[in-house]
Every structure is written in structure tokens, then in C-alpha cells.
Write a protein that holds these residues in place. Structure first.
Motif, PDB file in Angstrom:
ATOM      1  N   LYS A   4       0.812  -1.224   0.000  1.00 52.52           N
ATOM      2  CA  LYS A   4       0.000   0.000   0.000  1.00 52.52           C
ATOM      3  C   LYS A   4       0.844   1.273   0.000  1.00 52.52           C
ATOM      4  O   LYS A   4       0.388   2.338   0.416  1.00 52.52           O
ATOM      5  CB  LYS A   4      -0.965   0.010   1.195  1.00 52.52           C
ATOM      6  N   GLU A   5       2.070   1.161  -0.479  1.00 56.60           N
ATOM      7  CA  GLU A   5       2.936   2.340  -0.636  1.00 56.60           C
ATOM      8  C   GLU A   5       3.512   2.334  -2.041  1.00 56.60           C
ATOM      9  O   GLU A   5       3.918   1.288  -2.551  1.00 56.60           O
ATOM     10  CB  GLU A   5       4.055   2.323   0.398  1.00 56.60           C
ATOM     11  N   ASP A   6       3.547   3.506  -2.688  1.00 57.77           N
ATOM     12  CA  ASP A   6       4.027   3.610  -4.060  1.00 57.77           C
ATOM     13  C   ASP A   6       5.552   3.742  -4.091  1.00 57.77           C
ATOM     14  O   ASP A   6       6.139   4.516  -3.325  1.00 57.77           O
ATOM     15  CB  ASP A   6       3.399   4.820  -4.759  1.00 57.77           C
ATOM     16  N   TYR A   7       6.172   2.977  -5.019  1.00 59.23           N
ATOM     17  CA  TYR A   7       7.620   3.002  -5.170  1.00 59.23           C
ATOM     18  C   TYR A   7       7.988   3.140  -6.650  1.00 59.23           C
ATOM     19  O   TYR A   7       7.229   2.733  -7.531  1.00 59.23           O
ATOM     20  CB  TYR A   7       8.250   1.704  -4.660  1.00 59.23           C
ATOM     21  N   THR A   8       9.166   3.697  -6.894  1.00 57.31           N
ATOM     22  CA  THR A   8       9.789   3.643  -8.220  1.00 57.31           C
ATOM     23  C   THR A   8      11.151   2.961  -8.064  1.00 57.31           C
ATOM     24  O   THR A   8      11.761   3.002  -6.989  1.00 57.31           O
ATOM     25  CB  THR A   8       9.996   5.046  -8.816  1.00 57.31           C
ATOM     26  N   GLY A   9      11.620   2.329  -9.133  1.00 53.31           N
ATOM     27  CA  GLY A   9      12.905   1.643  -9.046  1.00 53.31           C
ATOM     28  C   GLY A   9      13.081   0.643 -10.165  1.00 53.31           C
ATOM     29  O   GLY A   9      12.561   0.838 -11.279  1.00 53.31           O
ATOM     30  N   VAL A  10      13.805  -0.441  -9.885  1.00 52.74           N
ATOM     31  CA  VAL A  10      14.119  -1.448 -10.895  1.00 52.74           C
ATOM     32  C   VAL A  10      13.872  -2.840 -10.325  1.00 52.74           C
ATOM     33  O   VAL A  10      13.896  -3.050  -9.112  1.00 52.74           O
ATOM     34  CB  VAL A  10      15.594  -1.350 -11.370  1.00 52.74           C
ATOM     35  N   LEU A  11      13.648  -3.792 -11.229  1.00 58.42           N
ATOM     36  CA  LEU A  11      13.603  -5.202 -10.873  1.00 58.42           C
ATOM     37  C   LEU A  11      14.904  -5.830 -11.334  1.00 58.42           C
ATOM     38  O   LEU A  11      15.277  -5.711 -12.501  1.00 58.42           O
ATOM     39  CB  LEU A  11      12.417  -5.896 -11.546  1.00 58.42           C
ATOM     40  N   ARG A  12      15.622  -6.480 -10.416  1.00 55.26           N
ATOM     41  CA  ARG A  12      16.900  -7.116 -10.735  1.00 55.26           C
ATOM     42  C   ARG A  12      16.826  -8.601 -10.390  1.00 55.26           C
ATOM     43  O   ARG A  12      16.337  -8.967  -9.326  1.00 55.26           O
ATOM     44  CB  ARG A  12      18.056  -6.475  -9.964  1.00 55.26           C
ATOM     45  N   GLN A  13      17.323  -9.428 -11.316  1.00 58.04           N
ATOM     46  CA  GLN A  13      17.358 -10.875 -11.102  1.00 58.04           C
ATOM     47  C   GLN A  13      18.745 -11.385 -11.430  1.00 58.04           C
ATOM     48  O   GLN A  13      19.322 -11.048 -12.471  1.00 58.04           O
ATOM     49  CB  GLN A  13      16.309 -11.564 -11.977  1.00 58.04           C
ATOM     50  N   THR A  14      19.324 -12.195 -10.541  1.00 52.18           N
ATOM     51  CA  THR A  14      20.667 -12.741 -10.711  1.00 52.18           C
ATOM     52  C   THR A  14      20.666 -14.213 -10.344  1.00 52.18           C
ATOM     53  O   THR A  14      20.145 -14.586  -9.287  1.00 52.18           O
ATOM     54  CB  THR A  14      21.683 -12.003  -9.811  1.00 52.18           C
ATOM     55  N   SER A  15      21.249 -15.049 -11.211  1.00 45.61           N
ATOM     56  CA  SER A  15      21.381 -16.479 -10.937  1.00 45.61           C
ATOM     57  C   SER A  15      22.803 -16.930 -11.248  1.00 45.61           C
ATOM     58  O   SER A  15      23.416 -16.465 -12.213  1.00 45.61           O
ATOM     59  CB  SER A  15      20.407 -17.306 -11.783  1.00 45.61           C
ATOM     60  N   PHE A  16      23.301 -17.840 -10.427  1.00 46.60           N
ATOM     61  CA  PHE A  16      24.581 -18.487 -10.668  1.00 46.60           C
ATOM     62  C   PHE A  16      24.280 -19.957 -10.961  1.00 46.60           C
ATOM     63  O   PHE A  16      23.654 -20.638 -10.151  1.00 46.60           O
ATOM     64  CB  PHE A  16      25.491 -18.335  -9.452  1.00 46.60           C
ATOM     65  N   VAL A  17      24.695 -20.435 -12.138  1.00 50.83           N
ATOM     66  CA  VAL A  17      24.256 -21.724 -12.649  1.00 50.83           C
ATOM     67  C   VAL A  17      25.437 -22.672 -12.832  1.00 50.83           C
ATOM     68  O   VAL A  17      26.492 -22.281 -13.361  1.00 50.83           O
ATOM     69  CB  VAL A  17      23.537 -21.559 -14.008  1.00 50.83           C
ATOM     70  N   LEU A  18      25.262 -23.923 -12.421  1.00 53.16           N
ATOM     71  CA  LEU A  18      26.179 -25.006 -12.726  1.00 53.16           C
ATOM     72  C   LEU A  18      25.479 -25.950 -13.692  1.00 53.16           C
ATOM     73  O   LEU A  18      24.301 -26.283 -13.494  1.00 53.16           O
ATOM     74  CB  LEU A  18      26.573 -25.774 -11.461  1.00 53.16           C
ATOM     75  N   GLY A  19      26.200 -26.403 -14.745  1.00 52.36           N
ATOM     76  CA  GLY A  19      25.505 -27.271 -15.678  1.00 52.36           C
ATOM     77  C   GLY A  19      26.403 -27.874 -16.735  1.00 52.36           C
ATOM     78  O   GLY A  19      27.632 -27.800 -16.683  1.00 52.36           O
ATOM     79  N   LEU A  20      25.746 -28.472 -17.724  1.00 48.35           N
ATOM     80  CA  LEU A  20      26.406 -29.167 -18.822  1.00 48.35           C
ATOM     81  C   LEU A  20      25.757 -28.728 -20.131  1.00 48.35           C
ATOM     82  O   LEU A  20      24.524 -28.612 -20.215  1.00 48.35           O
ATOM     83  CB  LEU A  20      26.274 -30.681 -18.653  1.00 48.35           C
ATOM     84  N   GLY A  21      26.582 -28.491 -21.142  1.00 46.42           N
ATOM     85  CA  GLY A  21      26.065 -28.041 -22.428  1.00 46.42           C
ATOM     86  C   GLY A  21      26.579 -28.871 -23.588  1.00 46.42           C
ATOM     87  O   GLY A  21      27.626 -29.525 -23.509  1.00 46.42           O
ATOM     88  N   TYR A  22      25.807 -28.841 -24.684  1.00 43.80           N
ATOM     89  CA  TYR A  22      26.180 -29.522 -25.924  1.00 43.80           C
ATOM     90  C   TYR A  22      26.087 -28.521 -27.065  1.00 43.80           C
ATOM     91  O   TYR A  22      25.119 -27.748 -27.156  1.00 43.80           O
ATOM     92  CB  TYR A  22      25.249 -30.707 -26.189  1.00 43.80           C
ATOM     93  N   GLU A  23      27.098 -28.515 -27.942  1.00 45.66           N
ATOM     94  CA  GLU A  23      27.115 -27.605 -29.082  1.00 45.66           C
ATOM     95  C   GLU A  23      27.360 -28.374 -30.369  1.00 45.66           C
ATOM     96  O   GLU A  23      28.280 -29.188 -30.462  1.00 45.66           O
ATOM     97  CB  GLU A  23      28.194 -26.535 -28.903  1.00 45.66           C
ATOM     98  N   LEU A  24      26.525 -28.103 -31.357  1.00 45.02           N
ATOM     99  CA  LEU A  24      26.630 -28.731 -32.672  1.00 45.02           C
ATOM    100  C   LEU A  24      26.982 -27.674 -33.702  1.00 45.02           C
ATOM    101  O   LEU A  24      26.285 -26.656 -33.819  1.00 45.02           O
ATOM    102  CB  LEU A  24      25.300 -29.391 -33.046  1.00 45.02           C
ATOM    103  N   SER A  25      28.070 -27.889 -34.440  1.00 46.89           N
ATOM    104  CA  SER A  25      28.449 -27.006 -35.534  1.00 46.89           C
ATOM    105  C   SER A  25      27.977 -27.616 -36.849  1.00 46.89           C
ATOM    106  O   SER A  25      28.143 -28.819 -37.077  1.00 46.89           O
ATOM    107  CB  SER A  25      29.969 -26.820 -35.573  1.00 46.89           C
ATOM    108  N   PHE A  26      27.382 -26.784 -37.716  1.00 51.93           N
ATOM    109  CA  PHE A  26      26.884 -27.305 -38.984  1.00 51.93           C
ATOM    110  C   PHE A  26      26.939 -26.207 -40.046  1.00 51.93           C
ATOM    111  O   PHE A  26      26.983 -25.020 -39.737  1.00 51.93           O
ATOM    112  CB  PHE A  26      25.461 -27.842 -38.831  1.00 51.93           C
ATOM    113  N   MET A  27      26.986 -26.616 -41.278  1.00 49.69           N
ATOM    114  CA  MET A  27      27.051 -25.699 -42.422  1.00 49.69           C
ATOM    115  C   MET A  27      28.176 -24.683 -42.242  1.00 49.69           C
ATOM    116  O   MET A  27      28.031 -23.511 -42.555  1.00 49.69           O
ATOM    117  CB  MET A  27      25.703 -25.004 -42.635  1.00 49.69           C
TER     118      MET A  27
END
Length: 296
Positions: free
Chosen positions: A217-240
Motif C-alpha cells: 500500500k505504498e508507491d515506489y519507483t525503481g528497478v527489478l533485478r534478477q541474478t542467478s549463478f548456474v552449474l551445468g552441462l552443455g552440448y554444441e553442434l556445428s553445422f554448415m
């Protein structure tokens, strides 16, 4: 504990800048969260070299991005209509130069508009400026590169500059790795066009609230910030020859989203749980003619 993770993720960004290539790409990123909401980020962009010589390279480009958040309303104690959809677009300039004694210089500057556009017009708070400068030192005997520098970029959801430091080494034709503090990547090219990569990386976004939002019930101005630190595995395919498709999956070990005022003080913390992470993309890459080295 959160302060510890923030200290760790500060230095993870270095891989992103030194990994950047000149390309045309589309990319999607999903962070599901059953308790607060799911975040979906769609992005398309281009970085096109206009000067590409043995000594130096100049690139101009830009990107458009949509970030949508589907909230579980019962767990957010205020109306979320104004913070469910953010859009951004940017114009970026990069400069790369080969220096003497196996040194290389990299400079980036970017102007970006990122907002929920609750009002039709763009105001000054919707505009952000990103910048980066780094130096690479190539060791021919070790087939490795040290990278040092600093960067400021809102795409990680952070409001402060971050140091860039990384050590990258090519072991043989199939194996290469990169180590920061704690950024780590290891890539195995098990055939000519197929790569597997274990990674630890930082991702996120920043969007301005184009109008006031009511929280408790109070008005604010500002920004929304989202931060994630990720651990994982990836696959990349090269073509053409010059196309690459990527699929990455993992899990966040740090996940934060906050409404903040323009002094970077917290208005509301969504207390988002760690979740699975999925990233899918495809890109067309341009040749790099400069003498600056790449070992990864």
C-alpha cells in the motif's frame, strides 16, 4: 550465505566477455520456480564486424530481449501486473586490437533501454550504459591466455562494476579449460562438429519500472533485478561451416530477484528458490582476422 555467493559470482563474468564472438543469434532461457514464478527470457541479436583486419577489429551490433515472469500470486503479497513483462533493446560497439608481445586489447560500450514500459514514453531511468575493458596475454609455450579487466553490465542483474580475471588453456585438440575465481569451464570436442562443456556461469536481467508500483500500500519507483549463478552441462553442434546450435541444462546454486529503489536499496525480496535451468540457442558466426589469440 547470500553475501558469500555474491562475492563468488562477481568474478564469474569474465568467461562471457572473452567468449563473445561476432555473430547473429537467437536464444531462449528458462528458469522455472514452483514457489514464486517462472522466468522466460527470449533474445535475438547481432554483432557485425565493419573493420576486420590483421591488426584490429571494430564491431557494431545490438539486441532485443523480452523477459516474462509468470508469478504464483498467492506467494507474492501485492499485484504483479506491472512486473510481469519487460522489454529491452540496445546498440553495442566493440573494439579489439592486437598489441605487441602477444597482448590483446578488448573494449566494449553499449547503450540499452530496459523497461516494463508501463508508460508509452521512454524516460531517463529506462536507459542504461554498459562498458568493458580487458587485456589478454597469450603464452605461446603454454598455449594459454591470462585475461584482466573490468566490466559493468546490467544483463547480470548487478548494479556495480565487476573485475575480470581468467586463465584459459588449450591442452590438446580435444580438450580446453578456463578457470576464474570461481568461474570454471571445460570443453571436450569429441568429434569435429560436436562439443560437450561443463560450465559455471552468471545470468540475470535488469528492468526499470516505468511507473510507480504499489507494494504494501505504498508507491515506489525503481528497478527489478534478477541474478542467478548456474552449474551445468552443455552440448554444441556445428553445422554448415558457420552455424552453431547449443543446448544447456543445469541448476542454480544462487538465485535472487529483488525490487530495488534507485539508491539500490531493497523494496521487496522475492526469496526465489534454486531451480533447474535450460538454455537453447542458434547462431551464425563471422570470421575473425585479427592476430589476437583464442585457445578455448
Amino acid at each position: 550465505m547470500k553475501k558469500l555467493w555474491m562475492l563468488l559470482v562477481i568474478v564469474v563474468t569474465n568467461w562471457s566477455y572473452s567468449q563473445e564472438t561476432d555473430d547473429i543469434y537467437i536464444n531462449s532461457e528458462l528458469l522455472p520456480d514452483s514457489e514464486i514464478g517462472s522466468l522466460l527470457k527470449l533474445e535475438a541479436g547481432a554483432a557485425i564486424p565493419i573493420v576486420n583486419t590483421i591488426k584490429e577489429k571494430v564491431t557494431i551490433g545490438g539486441k532485443i530481449q523480452n523477459t516474462s515472469i509468470e508469478y504464483v500470486d498467492k506467494n507474492v503479497p501485492f499485484e504483479t501486473d506491472q512486473i510481469e513483462n519487460f522489454n529491452s533493446f540496445s546498440l553495442k560497439f566493440t573494439y579489439q586490437r592486437s598489441l605487441n608481445d602477444n597482448w590483446g586489447l578488448n573494449v566494449m560500450g553499449e547503450s540499452q533501454v530496459a523497461s516494463n514500459f508501463d508508460r508509452s514514453e521512454i524516460n531517463g531511468e529506462d536507459v542504461f550504459f554498459n562498458a568493458m575493458i580487458s587485456l589478454d596475454k597469450y603464452n605461446e609455450e603454454q598455449n594459454s591466455i591470462w585475461t584482466f579487466g573490468a566490466a559493468y553490465d546490467i544483463k547480470y542483474g548487478l548494479y556495480f562494476p565487476i573485475p575480470i580475471i581468467a586463465y584459459t588453456k588449450r591442452i590438446n585438440e580435444a580438450l580446453a579449460y578456463k578457470i576464474g575465481l570461481p568461474d570454471s569451464r571445460v570443453k571436450w570436442s569429441f568429434t569435429e562438429n560436436h562439443d560437450l562443456e561443463g560450465f559455471a556461469t552468471l545470468t540475470g536481467f535488469t528492468g526499470n519500472l516505468n511507473d510507480e508500483i504499489e507494494v504494501y500500500k505504498e508507491d515506489y519507483t525503481g528497478v527489478l533485478r534478477q541474478t542467478s549463478f548456474v552449474l551445468g552441462l552443455g552440448y554444441e553442434l556445428s553445422f554448415m561451416q558457420k552455424f552453431k546450435a547449443t543446448l544447456r541444462g543445469g541448476h542454480t546454486v544462487y538465485n535472487r530477484m529483488q525490487l530495488q529503489d534507485y539508491d539500490n536499496d531493497e523494496i521487496y525480496d522475492f526469496d526465489m528458490a534454486n531451480s533447474f535451468y535450460v538454455n537453447v540457442g542458434v547462431k551464425y558466426t563471422f570470421d575473425n582476422k585479427t592476430k589476437t589469440k583464442s585457445v578455448y
